[in-house]
Design a protein around this motif. Structure first.
Motif, mmCIF file in Angstrom:
data_model
loop_
_atom_site.group_PDB
_atom_site.id
_atom_site.type_symbol
_atom_site.label_atom_id
_atom_site.label_comp_id
_atom_site.label_asym_id
_atom_site.label_seq_id
_atom_site.Cartn_x
_atom_site.Cartn_y
_atom_site.Cartn_z
ATOM 1 N N LEU A 40 -6.558 0.996 5.269
ATOM 2 C CA LEU A 40 -5.350 1.744 4.931
ATOM 3 C C LEU A 40 -4.725 1.268 3.623
ATOM 4 N N VAL B 89 -3.659 3.655 0.529
ATOM 5 C CA VAL B 89 -2.283 3.865 0.089
ATOM 6 C C VAL B 89 -2.151 3.559 -1.407
ATOM 7 N N ALA C 32 1.336 16.201 2.152
ATOM 8 C CA ALA C 32 2.126 15.076 2.680
ATOM 9 C C ALA C 32 3.366 15.592 3.414
ATOM 10 N N SER D 122 4.202 15.419 7.442
ATOM 11 C CA SER D 122 5.436 14.836 7.982
ATOM 12 C C SER D 122 6.074 15.773 9.002
ATOM 13 N N LEU E 265 5.016 11.368 -0.883
ATOM 14 C CA LEU E 265 4.198 10.321 -0.263
ATOM 15 C C LEU E 265 5.082 9.313 0.469
ATOM 16 N N GLY E 266 6.160 8.925 -0.214
ATOM 17 C CA GLY E 266 7.085 7.960 0.392
ATOM 18 C C GLY E 266 7.687 8.518 1.667
ATOM 19 N N MET F 118 5.161 8.425 4.427
ATOM 20 C CA MET F 118 4.974 7.085 4.983
ATOM 21 C C MET F 118 6.191 6.659 5.800
ATOM 22 N N ILE G 62 5.839 8.524 9.204
ATOM 23 C CA ILE G 62 4.815 7.952 10.085
ATOM 24 C C ILE G 62 5.251 6.557 10.547
ATOM 25 N N GLY G 63 5.809 5.775 9.602
ATOM 26 C CA GLY G 63 6.278 4.438 9.958
ATOM 27 C C GLY G 63 7.368 4.500 11.023
#
Lengths: 287, 338, 234
Positions: free
Chosen positions: B19, B23, B45, B49, B173-174, B177, B180-181
């Motif tokens: 990963l 990234v 992306a 989300s 992208l941020g 992430m 998902i985080g």
């Protein structure tokens, strides 16, 4: 007098909404199914009437004699072939399958009839009106309202006075025990959906005579029907009529204030009632 | 005798090692991808989300919403309002959009949680319609016909078109992430255990003292706030907003539901896989127009009827794959018995 | 064996991973009352639900009047003349007492039972006929459940724990009515926890233990010690 007129028109419009709602209410009552494609099926009925009108030269009100059985057949087949496979404890499958169906129907109609708005031409009756003192009332809206009352009375009678209604209620109560009585659940569910779409056919044709419709018009109709059901109280058919009337009046009064507020006013009244009386105004008293 | 519980599998550990370079590669995308590719990747992306968020709502919390476009549109409009009307810098506006999403979704949840099951679904749609009709009334944001993001706000993001495209990509992208985080973190927390318990057996969960309402409320509010953020980024990319585009049930709900159903509902990997499949199909079949949508609907129905766990569920049943270390595994049991 | 009206051959039943019945063999002759006894969880209810079609099986596991009915749905089994009085009565709450009875006969099979005869058997039901079925006492509800099954004019009636949760006086009343029911040449399988009651009304008895038949015999002659052993597995 304008306000009185708005209330009258709203009441009559409520009859149409009650027709949107009755089919929804029926299948929820019998099999706890909420059909997301219900609005699209209403619009499909209008298009079927349109096609009968074009190909056979039928007045849409006469075409009803064909549209109603056609929709009933579609309903029975839909339930037996697809929806019965989704019935069970889990709510997700029927919800997502009817949602997929909704998207399919919209796009099939788009392919077949294009996105141009259509109208059903019922002739002179569309513009006929009678004057009641200072108020002018359209014959068509009155006819729709009377139809809604008759349909709901007939459904009520069917539910509580006939063998079919008994079978519906028994299946709704306890599916497996109803099966022990010799009732085939798959068939009973098929009949419920057939009946629901027969009512939907009436709703669709009246909608098409009243306003222009296009393939994307279903969503709003599902929502109006749903709001009428919830306002009236789940499982109460006469409540559904009252819910339709409340929604219709809210919309015409909203439109009176500002045309942009018509639909919004209906939604807001719905949300207020949901906040104050979450079980609706006339909930069924369960035993 | 050493009995230990772990959520890691060999594959998920390997995956975490893979990963990091992935990234890094994605962050470096503006230097190796063309402008059109970058835009497509940004869109992927953002859709990913939305799919991950909707899946958390429907697949884990059992809140099947068909009205998440309410928050996509709300986020988009609020972002336009904060930057154009309140004069905020876009970077300052974005966190405010998330906060506002939390704030507005809380009373909505209180109201529509009164509806059960499928009626909840239609209730969410009503809310989305109320949002759409309300924003259509706001003359300062263009009313029914909408408005465009003013050029100086676009310019305030970065100097030059390439730099702006890069910034838009990094934001997307941020956000992906972050989403998902957040979902992984939520599912591994106490709330996540509660959610899994509710998903598996609501009655048993209740009898174990899990506050179902509160757990669902938390999920709804978190998902809605993050959905608003994604909405803001979507319309930052599009530079133009209108009520019909912002609150489109097709774009922000139908597609998202199809993505999740095809990928596999109730798994974290499913929506990610589903997004990739969805875009692969779209890039090859989009010329078919309405036929493509019909096909998508048919595929979703067939999957729901015959493989309700979707593509990822199929793969997982087949090979026991799990990329994200979510489920707990007990190791050392065999040793103990021996 | 050849004249058996119902026979179970190596009947198995599963609930998910749990196996409830292991190769159960059982025969019922025409006009006979067969009692099935056994402890809680022995598989008695599962066996009746399998016969009635609520649990599906291999076709050849259940033979009824020469038909292989193991794989039929409950409504198809009902149409062949088998009625079940389910454990816990399970009346339809939104139907009145009379509607509950009428729906029992909705297949329209010919036979001696009619609304009038059920009311003759249980006169209290006639008084209560327009009430919601859920407003009745437990014993009256059990009468409705029995009447509902009889209205189907079945050739075989399966009765599952009809005395469960009822006061002794009511149980006596219901069991006193039983000869009048099975006297019509009707065949019956009665599942009962009350061993004495079960033996008193039946000709033959089976005992189930952990999903297997542990005893088979004549109700009047089977030694009580054998029953105790078969029942508790000691």
């Amino acid at each position: 007098m304008d306000w009185l007129n708005a209330i009258l028109q709203g009441t009559l419009l409520g009859g149409l909404y009650a027709l949107f709602a009755a089919g929804l209410s029926l299948i929820f009552g019998v099999m706890r199914l909420v059909n997301i494609a219900h609005g699209d099926l209403i619009v499909l009925s209008a298009y079927i009437a349109l096609s009968f009108g074009v190909s056979l030269g039928l007045n849409p009100l006469v075409a009803l004699l064909l549209v109603v059985p056609t929709m009933a057949l579609i309903g029975y087949a839909l339930q037996r072939l697809i929806l019965n496979r989704t019935m069970g404890e889990d709510l997700l499958p029927p919800l997502l399958v009817t949602f997929g169906l909704s998207v399919i129907l919209q796009n099939v109609l788009l392919m077949g009839y294009s996105a141009d708005p259509q109208n059903l031409q019922a002739g002179a009756i569309e513009t006929a009106s009678v004057t009641l003192g200072p108020l002018a009332v359209g014959v068509m809206p009155v006819m729709v309202f009377v139809t809604a009352v008759v349909v709901i009375a007939a459904l009520q009678w069917m539910f509580y006075r006939t063998a079919l209604g008994r079978a519906f209620r028994a299946t709704s109560d306890r599916q497996d025990v109803a099966q022990l009585m010799g009732l085939n659940r798959a068939h009973i569910f098929g009949l419920a959906m057939a009946l629901s779409l027969a009512v939907t056919a009436l709703a669709g044709v009246f909608l098409g005579i009243r306003t222009a419709f296009d393939p994307a018009a279903g969503g709003a109709r599902l929502i109006f029907g749903f709001e009428a059901v919830i306002i009236g109280g789940l499982g109460n058919l006469w409540g559904t009529l009252a819910g339709g009337v409340i929604l219709g009046v809210a919309q015409t009064i909203g439109a009176k204030i500002d045309p942009g507020y018509q639909i919004l006013a209906g939604h807001i009244v719905f949300l207020i009632i949901l906040a104050l009386r979450p079980r609706g105004l006339f909930p069924r008293i369960d035993g | 005798m050493s009995l230990s519980v772990t959520r890691r599998t060999r594959l998920s550990t390997a995956w975490l090692i893979v990963l990091v370079p992935i990234v890094l590669l994605l962050i470096a995308a503006p230097w190796w991808a063309g402008r059109a590719d970058l835009r497509l990747m940004g869109e992927i992306a953002l859709y990913m989300s939305l799919a991950v968020l909707w899946n958390l709502l429907a697949g884990y919390a059992g809140l099947v919403s068909v009205g998440q476009q309410a928050y996509v549109g709300f986020g988009g409009y609020l972002f336009f309002a904060l930057t154009m009307l309140a004069g905020l810098h876009p970077y300052a506006a974005l966190p405010l959009v998330v906060l506002a999403g939390f704030v507005i979704s809380a009373p909505v949840a209180v109201l529509i949680f009164r509806l059960r099951g499928a009626y909840f679904a239609i209730g969410t749609w009503v809310v989305a319609e109320v949002f759409r009709l309300s924003f259509a009334q706001m003359a300062s944001l263009g009313g029914g016909s909408g408005t465009s993001l003013s050029p100086d706000i676009v310019r305030s993001l970065a100097e030059g078109r390439d730099a702006r495209e890069a910034v838009a990509w990094w934001l997307a992208l941020g956000a992906g992430m972050l989403v998902i985080g957040t979902v992984v973190w939520l599912l591994r927390s106490r709330q996540g255990v509660a959610l899994t318990a509710i998903r598996d057996n609501e009655l048993a969960a209740r009898s174990l003292g899990i506050d179902i309402w509160r757990t669902k409320f938390t999920v709804y509010v978190v998902v809605s706030g993050l959905t608003a953020l994604i909405g803001a980024l979507i319309f930052l990319q599009k530079l133009r907003i209108s009520p019909d585009a912002a609150f489109s049930a097709n774009d922000w709900t139908a597609f998202v539901i199809f993505i999740v159903v095809i990928g596999g509902i109730g798994t974290l990997e499913g929506p990610i896989l589903g997004t990739l499949v969805f875009f692969a199909l779209r890039e090859t079949l989009a010329d078919l127009g309405t036929l493509y949508l019909i096909a998508l609907g048919v595929v979703a129905i067939v999957i729901m009827l015959f493989a309700p766990r979707g593509l990822w569920g199929f793969l997982r049943d087949r090979w026991g794959l799990e990329l994200f270390p979510l489920s707990r595994r007990v190791s050392g049991l065999a040793k103990k018995e021996a | 064996m050849a004249d058996a009206i119902l026979s179970l051959q190596a009947l198995n039943a599963h609930y998910g991973d749990f196996q409830a019945l292991y190769g159960v063999n059982l025969t019922v002759n025409p006009g006979e009352v067969v009692a099935v006894i056994g402890a809680n969880g022995a598989g008695k209810t599962t066996m009746l639900r399998s016969i009635a079609g609520l649990l599906r099986n291999a076709p050849e596991a259940i033979r009824w009047k020469g038909h292989l009915i193991g794989a039929l749905r409950a409504d198809q089994v009902a149409a062949l003349g088998i009625a079940l009085v389910p454990e816990g009565r399970l009346l339809f709450p939104s139907l009145s007492v009379e509607e509950n009875l009428v729906i029992g006969g909705q297949l329209g099979r010919k036979g001696p039972w009619s609304l009038q005869r059920v009311y003759d058997l249980f006169p209290i039901l006639k008084e209560r006929r327009l009430q919601q079925s859920t407003s009745l006492s437990g014993g009256q509800q059990q009468m409705v459940a029995i009447g509902r099954a009889l209205m189907a004019n079945p050739d075989l009636v399966l009765m599952d724990e009809i005395s469960l949760g009822l006061a002794p006086v009511i149980i006596r009343q219901i069991y006193e009515a039983l000869p009048g029911i099975v006297g019509e040449g009707l065949t019956a399988v009665i599942v009962e926890q009350d061993i004495a009651k079960a033996l008193s009304v039946s000709q033959r008895v089976y005992c189930l233990q952990e999903g297997r038949v542990s005893l088979e015999g004549q109700s009047q002659t089977v030694p009580r010690d054998d029953i105790t052993r078969a029942y508790f597995g000691v």
